[in-house]
Design an enzyme around this catalytic site. Structure first.
Site: not given
Ligand code: MN
Length: 497
Positions: A80-81
């Site tokens: 996700e990041d």
């Protein structure tokens, strides 16, 4: 990098089982991979992002989670990041860890908008989404660190995250039996969710603390001597100030009469066997007068989440009142780590000393069984719907609020679940952006938008497809009232003629 915490530091925090060579290798591998994936990335605090990842993994180690879960914790934000891809996680760490990382990522997308009536639905939804309790525990460990760094986040967001933690996450930790995590989440969220009340509690505790500590220390000394005299082995005796949020909740229950709060601190006595627990309780009551109605036997009658302990509250004789909790080391493990402790013991092989009926953990086993089946078949929500939450479906408002409805529910049920005013004025419904008849059966994950008009009203026809008690009650009430009114007007019309 050393200042952030090394893999060795994470491993050192694991309690309850000894990690194997391959466990250690896995944690180290995940550490290195994640550090690379988050390279150059910063948190809102300005710190390297990787600090958050380490903190999450450390929390998981503190809750005695296994190496797979700790590794997944290290990797939880890499897709996700960070810079990692799904394929990389799959090839490097396998399907199981990928499943956990993906699960945490999905959960991150669900948001609570501070509406009490949706909280229970959202909690259920979280459990269903997670499909595996390890996903939930990673999400909780992740949230705990986010709360601990919440001062760096925008004020509006602070309150939303804090409330969400108290309404959704902490009850989940409680349900999983991880009392320690529940208390930590609530206390970290408390000052952001209810700043004024937090200050009051801080003041109240500081005032009470000293006297409370004196009383408890005196009781501890006397009890220690008596236990030694009776040859009851003490594993550990300690006391700790209680969690602030739960104390505040308790104060509200007692209508803010602080005199009724006895247990700012509790004395915890850990002895070797169940028999010793009862003998200790007997000794306590021989020496101190118990406060009536405050004796609780959670050994004979464990709480639903598996918690076991004897509780009593005593008059110290010099004006003080002290709560005493008596339990075995195994019971203590379950009280602090809940499901995680169960998990750790299971991993090392049950030594037979833990008297734990499977029934207490039936829902956990069910959950695990199901998670495995779901994982193998790949039929995620479908199976959950069939087995875990029998006959329930989860649907969304256009804003992303979750509602749980019975299977075969229609937009009318949905409208009444949102608000009776909306139900009473339905003129149409969009499902996933398309106008659909009100009789349409809703499916899992549908996004439902109700179109209202002030002149639109319920008809008896709606009763053919509305399922929920709430919807049917309102429709019937309207239809009856309406037909009575018609009769009345008709009668007036006739007599007038
Ligand atoms: Mn995170």
């Amino acid at each position: 990098m050393e200042a952030m915490g090394s893999p060795e530091e994470i491993i050192a925090l694991i309690e309850g089982y000894t990690p194997t060579e391959s466990d250690i290798a896995l944690i180290k591998k995940a550490y290195t991979f994640s550090r690379r994936a988050h390279e150059g990335q910063l948190r809102a605090s300005g710190d390297p992002y990787f600090i958050h990842v380490i903190a999450t993994a450390k929390n998981l180690a503190r809750y005695s989670m296994d190496a797979t879960t700790i590794a997944a914790g290290l990797l939880h934000d890499t897709i996700e990041d960070g810079k990692a891809t799904e394929e990389e996680i799959k090839t490097e760490f396998g399907e199981d860890i990928f499943f956990l990382v993906e699960g945490v990522t999905k959960l991150g997308k669900v948001k609570y908008r501070g509406r009490e009536r949706h909280a229970e639905s959202l909690r259920k939804f979280f459990v269903a989404m997670a499909a595996d309790f390890r996903v939930l525990v990673i999400k909780l460990a992740d949230r705990l660190h986010n709360l601990q760094t919440l001062q760096y986040v925008r004020p509006e967001k602070q309150r939303r995250i804090a409330l969400e933690s108290i309404e959704i996450y902490a009850p989940l930790a409680h349900r999983l039996g991880i009392g320690k995590l529940k208390g930590e989440l609530e206390d970290a969220a408390f000052p952001f969710a209810y700043p004024k009340e937090y200050e009051e509690i801080e003041k109240f505790m500081n005032e009470k603390k000293e006297v409370s500590e004196q009383h408890i220390a005196a009781v501890k000394g006397s009890l220690e001597r008596e236990l030694n005299r009776q040859k009851i082995g003490i594993v550990k005796m300690s006391y700790r100030i209680k969690h602030k949020y739960s104390l505040w909740k308790k104060l509200q229950r007692y209508k803010h009469d602080p005199e009724k709060i006895y247990d700012i601190m509790a004395l915890r006595v850990i002895v070797n066997s169940i028999e010793d627990c009862y003998r200790t309780l007997g000794l306590v009551h021989m020496f101190w007068k118990p406060v009536p109605d405050r004796i609780k036997d959670y050994i004979a009658l464990p709480k639903l989440n598996g918690y076991q302990s004897l509780h009593t509250t005593i008059f110290t004789g010099d004006g003080g009142i002290v709560e005493i909790q008596i339990r075995t080391p195994e019971m203590h493990g379950i009280a602090e780590y809940g499901i995680a402790s169960h998990f750790a013991y299971k991993e090392t092989g049950d030594d037979g000393k833990i008297s734990r009926g499977t029934s207490k953990y039936a829902w956990v086993d069910e959950f695990r069984e199901l998670a495995r089946a779901v994982h193998e078949s790949g039929q995620f929500m479908q199976n959950l719907r069939m087995d875990f939450f029998k006959d329930r479906i989860f649907v969304f408002t256009p804003k992303g609020d979750v509602l749980d409805l019975p299977e075969d529910a229609c937009p009318i049920d949905f409208a009444y679940a949102v608000h009776s005013d909306i139900g009473d004025h339905i003129s149409g419904a969009k499902i996933n952006g398309k106008m659909m008849p009100l009789s349409t059966k809703l499916a899992v994950n549908d996004i439902v938008e109700i179109i209202t008009r002030s002149e639109a009203h319920p008809t008896s026809k709606w009763l053919d497809y509305a399922l929920t008690t709430m919807a049917r009650k309102h429709i019937k009430a309207y239809v009856e009232e309406h037909s009575l009114l018609n009769k009345y007007i008709w009668n007036r019309f006739k007599t007038a003629k």
